[in-house]
Design a protein around this motif. Structure first.
Motif, PDB file in Angstrom:
ATOM      1  N   GLN A 102      -1.740  10.987   9.569  1.00  0.00           N
ATOM      2  CA  GLN A 102      -2.242   9.618   9.428  1.00  0.00           C
ATOM      3  C   GLN A 102      -2.549   8.965  10.775  1.00  0.00           C
ATOM      4  O   GLN A 102      -3.392   8.080  10.863  1.00  0.00           O
ATOM      5  CB  GLN A 102      -1.230   8.751   8.683  1.00  0.00           C
ATOM      6  CG  GLN A 102      -0.906   9.240   7.300  1.00  0.00           C
ATOM      7  CD  GLN A 102      -2.136   9.331   6.436  1.00  0.00           C
ATOM      8  OE1 GLN A 102      -2.822   8.355   6.192  1.00  0.00           O
ATOM      9  NE2 GLN A 102      -2.446  10.550   6.002  1.00  0.00           N
ATOM     10  N   LYS A 149      -5.470   3.466   9.152  1.00  0.00           N
ATOM     11  CA  LYS A 149      -4.214   3.736   8.449  1.00  0.00           C
ATOM     12  C   LYS A 149      -2.990   3.248   9.241  1.00  0.00           C
ATOM     13  O   LYS A 149      -1.875   3.283   8.736  1.00  0.00           O
ATOM     14  CB  LYS A 149      -4.057   5.239   8.220  1.00  0.00           C
ATOM     15  CG  LYS A 149      -5.157   5.880   7.410  1.00  0.00           C
ATOM     16  CD  LYS A 149      -4.772   5.945   5.928  1.00  0.00           C
ATOM     17  CE  LYS A 149      -5.869   6.518   5.067  1.00  0.00           C
ATOM     18  NZ  LYS A 149      -6.038   7.948   5.277  1.00  0.00           N
ATOM     19  N   ILE A 151       0.531   5.512  -2.517  1.00  0.00           N
ATOM     20  CA  ILE A 151       0.013   6.746  -1.934  1.00  0.00           C
ATOM     21  C   ILE A 151       0.809   7.936  -2.463  1.00  0.00           C
ATOM     22  O   ILE A 151       1.916   8.196  -1.996  1.00  0.00           O
ATOM     23  CB  ILE A 151       0.097   6.708  -0.389  1.00  0.00           C
ATOM     24  CG1 ILE A 151      -0.488   5.401   0.127  1.00  0.00           C
ATOM     25  CG2 ILE A 151      -0.632   7.903   0.215  1.00  0.00           C
ATOM     26  CD1 ILE A 151      -0.226   5.166   1.601  1.00  0.00           C
ATOM     27  N   GLU A 177       0.819  -1.215   0.000  1.00  0.00           N
ATOM     28  CA  GLU A 177       0.000   0.000   0.000  1.00  0.00           C
ATOM     29  C   GLU A 177       0.854   1.268   0.000  1.00  0.00           C
ATOM     30  O   GLU A 177       0.458   2.280  -0.566  1.00  0.00           O
ATOM     31  CB  GLU A 177      -0.930   0.009   1.227  1.00  0.00           C
ATOM     32  CG  GLU A 177      -2.293  -0.568   0.917  1.00  0.00           C
ATOM     33  CD  GLU A 177      -3.235  -0.469   2.097  1.00  0.00           C
ATOM     34  OE1 GLU A 177      -3.279   0.598   2.738  1.00  0.00           O
ATOM     35  OE2 GLU A 177      -3.913  -1.476   2.376  1.00  0.00           O
TER      36      GLU A 177
END
Lengths: 266, 295
Positions: free
Chosen positions: A218, A224, A51, A47
């Motif tokens: 975050q 997250k 981002i 992931e």
């Protein structure tokens, strides 16, 4: 002195507890950061690659860290050389002012710079973070460089001058190579400090977040957190590599100038 | 005059060379540290109404700081917490510094110091956040203790209060306390200790009457280098402090970035620094007899 040794080992466990947990949760296949573990996954690292905001923040941070460490080290060389080689009135006070950010709470540095920059009508950005980071990196650079310059034998430079070199060329040919390991060590340490600094960046970054500022945002979202753990793992690996390099150069410098290795950066 | 004759040769005399070299870092520190710190003090005597700044000098912010109980409470709590952090950190750090200095082989000392400093250089935010994970209701510590059968109910006094702030900050500032004490211990002439023992003192009395007084400059440095920055810590109280563990930096941030009241924030910053300075000077005065011989 067995008890002391046991205590020292327990204390090291205390020091390393948070970092040791980081990879455990970064590879854990569950969104809740608690035991029991669910299983192994690389999902969180995957992931990270997807981002864009994170990549921008990393870019900003790297750029800021490069400029901050260069500027802090250049200024640090001036201060360390002046402090170890020359005597002049007011030296203690001047060096005291330059070293002050070492003990000053970062929030004080941050708000005082913020106030001045806003009053001057300047807009915030990466450059204002660099200004602040140089201020807090400089004392660490000076501490490292002091050690290099202190162990330098003045007679070497004087010999070069006697043999016809100018002051500048003897500095370049004799002094610089001898203190080079200290300079590299200072660059690496300043780079690490800048990369990790949060408060000053938080106040002065404007609309371009640095990596720690992005991270801070975050931390508010529980879903997250596993990704943050993966990012943290990478950051820890990066800092350990940087520090090991810095330590290697510091030791090499110590060996080159023939001083006893007492250990430690400060 | 010899001085005016020396002028063309500027850069020749030792003092002039020193000034020339120190000028760039000094100017940088003056422009970006001394001037901004002065500006903060000036700002604290201004006032702000929504977005307009009133430049007339006033004591309004200080009056408010002293009359509003919340500010006083936060300032006092910040002092208490960083005082506690300092005591915990320095007391727990001393044995480590002592161990590395006296009981580790000379060749392995730098390895130990390196090991001690590594955690300090890794992401501060993430370290603090992980303490939240360790100390939480379902955290690592509670689940481990429950799993081992030491406790039945999760411990709740270790997160979202001042205790959590103290533990986390003691962790964050450990190397700052260990290094100055280690340096002071390294400087002690080992033959003094032998002399003490040869003259019939026990190990404990030698430590008390020779080692500790000689280590005090390091301890004083450790106290100051932990106490002063922790008063202004922002991240730790915010992440693990809960409402009862917030400190003055959190209020300073709120004033500057949320309430748009920079002068009030500046006044709180000045008050915090004044208190820290007062306590530090007091501490140095109390310990001045240990500091006399040292440079």
């Amino acid at each position: 002195m067995k008890t002391l040794r046991v205590y020292a080992i327990l204390y090291l466990c205390f020091l390393y507890a948070p970092i040791a947990l980081l990879p455990i949760f970064a590879f854990n296949d569950g969104t809740i950061i608690a035991f029991p573990l669910r299983g192994f996954t690389l999902e969180w690292f995957r992931e990270l690659a997807e981002i864009p905001a994170l990549h921008e923040a990393v870019g900003n941070s790297l750029m800021i860290a490069v400029f901050s460490s260069l500027l802090a080290t250049v200024l640090g060389i001036c201060a360390a050389r002046a402090g170890t080689r020359f005597e002049f009135p007011g030296k203690k006070g001047i060096l005291g002012l330059i070293m002050l950010p070492l003990v000053l709470p970062e929030i004080i540095v941050a708000v005082s710079l913020l106030v001045v920059l806003l009053q001057l009508g300047l807009s915030l950005g990466a450059w204002s973070v660099i200004l602040g980071h140089v201020l807090i990196c400089m004392p660490f650079s000076i501490a490292i460089l002091n050690a290099s310059f202190q162990s330098l034998d003045v007679a070497l430079e004087e010999a070069a001058i006697d043999l016809g070199e100018t002051r500048l060329s003897s500095f370049r040919l004799i002094t610089l190579p001898l203190v080079m390991p200290g300079i590299i060590s200072s660059l690496l340490i300043a780079f690490t400090i800048s990369l990790d600094e949060f408060i000053i960046a938080f106040f002065l970054t404007g609309t371009e977040p640095t990596l720690p500022v992005y991270l801070w945002g975050q931390l508010r979202f529980p879903q997250k957190i596993p990704v943050v753990m993966a990012l943290g793992t990478l950051l820890v690996v990066a800092s350990v590599i940087l520090l090991t390099l810095a330590e290697y150069f510091r030791r090499r410098g110590a060996a080159r100038t023939g001083q006893a290795d007492s250990g430690g950066f400060l | 005059m010899s001085e005016s004759k020396a002028l063309p040769k500027l850069g020749q005399s030792e003092a002039a060379q020193g000034y020339l070299l120190i000028a760039p870092p000094l100017l940088y520190a003056l422009a970006l540290l001394a001037v901004p710190l002065g500006a903060i003090v000036l700002f604290s005597f201004w006032s702000q109404d929504y977005l307009t700044l009133d430049h007339a000098l006033t004591l309004k912010n200080y009056r408010e700081a002293f009359s509003e109980p919340l500010y006083g409470q936060l300032l006092l709590r910040s002092l208490m917490i960083s005082g506690a952090v300092t005591v915990v950190t320095v007391l727990s750090a001393f044995p480590i510094a002592y161990f590395v200095s006296f009981h580790v082989a000379p060749g392995r000392k730098s390895m130990w110091i390196f090991l001690i400093t590594i955690p300090f250089w890794t992401s501060y935010l993430i370290r603090v956040f992980l303490w939240k994970v360790i100390l939480g209701y379902n955290g690592v510590l509670n689940t481990t203790l429950q799993g081992l059968g030491f406790i039945d109910e999760p411990l709740t006094f270790i997160l979202y209060n001042a205790n959590a702030v103290v533990i986390t900050l003691a962790h964050a500032f450990a190397p700052f306390a260990i290094l100055p004490i280690f340096v002071a211990l390294e400087k002690i002439d080992r033959s003094l200790l032998e002399a003490g023992r040869d003259l019939g003192e026990s190990h404990l009395m030698t430590f008390w009457r020779v080692t500790l007084p000689l280590a005090m400059p390091g301890v004083v440095a450790a106290v100051l280098i932990v106490f002063i920055p922790t008063v202004g810590d922002y991240v730790t109280p915010r992440l693990v402090g809960g409402p009862g563990g917030l400190m003055i930096a959190n209020m300073i941030q709120t004033q500057f970035l949320k309430l748009n009241n920079a002068p009030m924030g500046a006044a709180l910053a000045v008050l915090a620094m004044a208190m820290v300075t007062a306590v530090s000077i007091l501490f140095i005065l109390i310990n001045r007899r240990f500091l006399k011989g040292s440079k």
